[in-house]
Design a protein around this motif. Structure first.
Motif, mmCIF file in Angstrom:
data_model
loop_
_atom_site.group_PDB
_atom_site.id
_atom_site.type_symbol
_atom_site.label_atom_id
_atom_site.label_comp_id
_atom_site.label_asym_id
_atom_site.label_seq_id
_atom_site.Cartn_x
_atom_site.Cartn_y
_atom_site.Cartn_z
ATOM 1 N N ASP A 123 0.871 -1.180 0.000
ATOM 2 C CA ASP A 123 0.000 0.000 0.000
ATOM 3 C C ASP A 123 0.909 1.232 0.000
ATOM 4 O O ASP A 123 1.036 1.928 1.001
ATOM 5 C CB ASP A 123 -0.914 -0.039 1.229
ATOM 6 N N ILE A 124 1.522 1.476 -1.136
ATOM 7 C CA ILE A 124 2.528 2.519 -1.232
ATOM 8 C C ILE A 124 1.966 3.900 -0.842
ATOM 9 O O ILE A 124 2.625 4.667 -0.143
ATOM 10 C CB ILE A 124 3.176 2.524 -2.656
ATOM 11 N N CYS A 125 0.729 4.185 -1.256
ATOM 12 C CA CYS A 125 0.137 5.494 -0.929
ATOM 13 C C CYS A 125 -0.063 5.649 0.570
ATOM 14 O O CYS A 125 0.236 6.699 1.139
ATOM 15 C CB CYS A 125 -1.198 5.683 -1.648
ATOM 16 N N GLY A 126 -0.582 4.578 1.194
ATOM 17 C CA GLY A 126 -0.796 4.611 2.638
ATOM 18 C C GLY A 126 0.514 4.786 3.392
ATOM 19 O O GLY A 126 0.587 5.550 4.363
ATOM 20 N N ILE A 127 1.540 4.093 2.944
ATOM 21 C CA ILE A 127 2.842 4.161 3.614
ATOM 22 C C ILE A 127 3.432 5.568 3.511
ATOM 23 O O ILE A 127 3.911 6.141 4.487
ATOM 24 C CB ILE A 127 3.810 3.096 3.018
ATOM 25 N N ARG A 164 -2.756 8.834 -7.304
ATOM 26 C CA ARG A 164 -3.029 8.973 -5.864
ATOM 27 C C ARG A 164 -1.785 9.466 -5.127
ATOM 28 O O ARG A 164 -1.870 10.279 -4.215
ATOM 29 C CB ARG A 164 -3.526 7.645 -5.276
ATOM 30 N N LEU A 165 -0.625 8.973 -5.555
ATOM 31 C CA LEU A 165 0.628 9.454 -4.953
ATOM 32 C C LEU A 165 0.799 10.945 -5.228
ATOM 33 O O LEU A 165 1.136 11.728 -4.339
ATOM 34 C CB LEU A 165 1.827 8.697 -5.545
ATOM 35 N N ARG A 166 0.573 11.327 -6.469
ATOM 36 C CA ARG A 166 0.690 12.732 -6.883
ATOM 37 C C ARG A 166 -0.265 13.599 -6.061
ATOM 38 O O ARG A 166 0.071 14.704 -5.643
ATOM 39 C CB ARG A 166 0.398 12.809 -8.370
ATOM 40 N N ASP A 167 -1.491 13.060 -5.795
ATOM 41 C CA ASP A 167 -2.500 13.812 -5.033
ATOM 42 C C ASP A 167 -2.052 14.066 -3.591
ATOM 43 O O ASP A 167 -2.565 14.968 -2.936
ATOM 44 C CB ASP A 167 -3.852 13.072 -5.031
ATOM 45 N N LEU A 168 -1.114 13.271 -3.103
ATOM 46 C CA LEU A 168 -0.575 13.531 -1.758
ATOM 47 C C LEU A 168 0.294 14.787 -1.757
ATOM 48 O O LEU A 168 0.642 15.313 -0.706
ATOM 49 C CB LEU A 168 0.281 12.340 -1.276
#
Ligand code: C2E
Ligand code: CA
Ligand code: CA
Ligand code: CA
Length: 275
Positions: A123-127, A164-168
């Protein structure tokens, strides 16, 4: 002839066994390396192509093995990917790099490598989101480096994860650009923030007209797409000058500094501030 053949076969089998044995042993040793505190991060600066100022530090993992000494990533990351150990190791890298960066005296960016299997299975985004929150780290200071390999298996899912990563609020760099075998069509699926030109191109700059043409083309492609371009593996002044003339945005390589424990750069920075 028959005997020779058999002898050859036996030799082959036993060398296979030796290799397999060494691999299994390394795998056993890698299990628990995090708990035993044997993994560490070295950092290498990425400097502005014009001013030479440090902008980013790339985290590069090493394994401090009790008997083997400092083991480079090429000797255990592929194994970690095959066995799934990369999920725990990759999480450790992200958590450690974010904690480190939050403690730096300057707001340098930190860049972390994420391998394709880690990208798809954890869960790369969560991490990343948790590491940002726990360390109260500005997302704009974090870069994730992926290779085009992440887009090969399930491009739709990979693009969703990248978005999703970019949205972080973090940046996404395309590592080892130009060394894969896929077409350029994947560049239409996701707009990266940065290309990293692989050192295999940089190494031949000044010696090969083709390397110069390819490097110029990559820099221009990146700029025409509105991205920044970093050259890695810059070892000589001649390579630096060519890359500067091509308008390369960032420089990384032994010419600037070798990867090292962060402490050595902090001291350097303090010394410069005092002087
Ligand atoms: P990479 O991401 O392409 O990293 C660049 C490699 O080039 C690093 O090797 C770096 O030490 C080396 N390098 C930097 N400047 C120069 C130079 O001027 N000349 C030469 N000859 N080499 C230079 P390193 O640290 O051994 O890492 C090798 C690869 O291992 C990395 O390639 C990356 O794919 C992988 N890796 C490293 N750390 C991690 C990690 O935390 N997670 C994952 N998944 N992979 C990692
Ligand atoms: Ca990298
Ligand atoms: Ca590379
Ligand atoms: Ca790589």
């Amino acid at each position: 002839v028959k005997q020779e053949g058999r002898g050859g076969l036996r030799f082959f089998e036993s060398s296979m066994n030796t290799q397999l044995h060494a691999r299994l042993q390394l795998e056993q040793e890698l299990i628990g390396a995090i708990e035993r505190d044997e993994l560490l991060l070295h950092y290498q600066p990425l400097v502005n192509g014009i001013t030479g100022e440090v902008e980013t530090f790339e985290a590069l993992i090493r394994w401090q093995h009790p008997q083997r000494g400092l083991v480079p990533p090429a000797e255990f990351i592929p194994l970690a990917e095959e066995t799934g150990l990369i999920d725990a190791i990759g999480r450790w890298v992200i958590e450690t790099a974010c904690r480190d960066a939050a403690g730096w005296e300057q707001p340098w960016r930190v860049s972390v490598n994420v391998s394709p299997s880690q990208f798809h299975h954890s869960d790369i985004c969560g991490i990343v989101a948790t590491a940002l929150r726990v360390n109260q780290l500005d997302p704009a200071r974090v870069v994730v480096e992926v290779t085009e390999g992440v887009l090969i298996d399930d491009a739709t899912k990979a693009v969703a994860t990248l978005n999703r990563l970019r949205d972080l609020g973090i940046r996404i760099a395309l590592d080892d650009f130009g060394t894969g075998y896929s077409s350029l069509s994947y560049l239409q699926l996701f707009r990266f923030d940065k290309f990293k030109i692989d050192k295999s191109f940089v190494r031949r700059l000044g010696q090969s007209e083709d390397a110069l043409t390819l490097t110029r083309t990559i820099v221009n492609l990146g700029h025409n797409l509105g991205l920044h371009v970093t050259a890695e593996g810059v070892e000589t002044q001649a390579q630096l000058e060519i890359l500067q003339a091509l308008g390369c945005d960032q420089i990384q390589g032994y010419l600037v500094a070798r990867p090292a424990p962060m402490g050595s750069f902090m001291e350097l920075d303090r010394a410069r501030t005092v002087a």
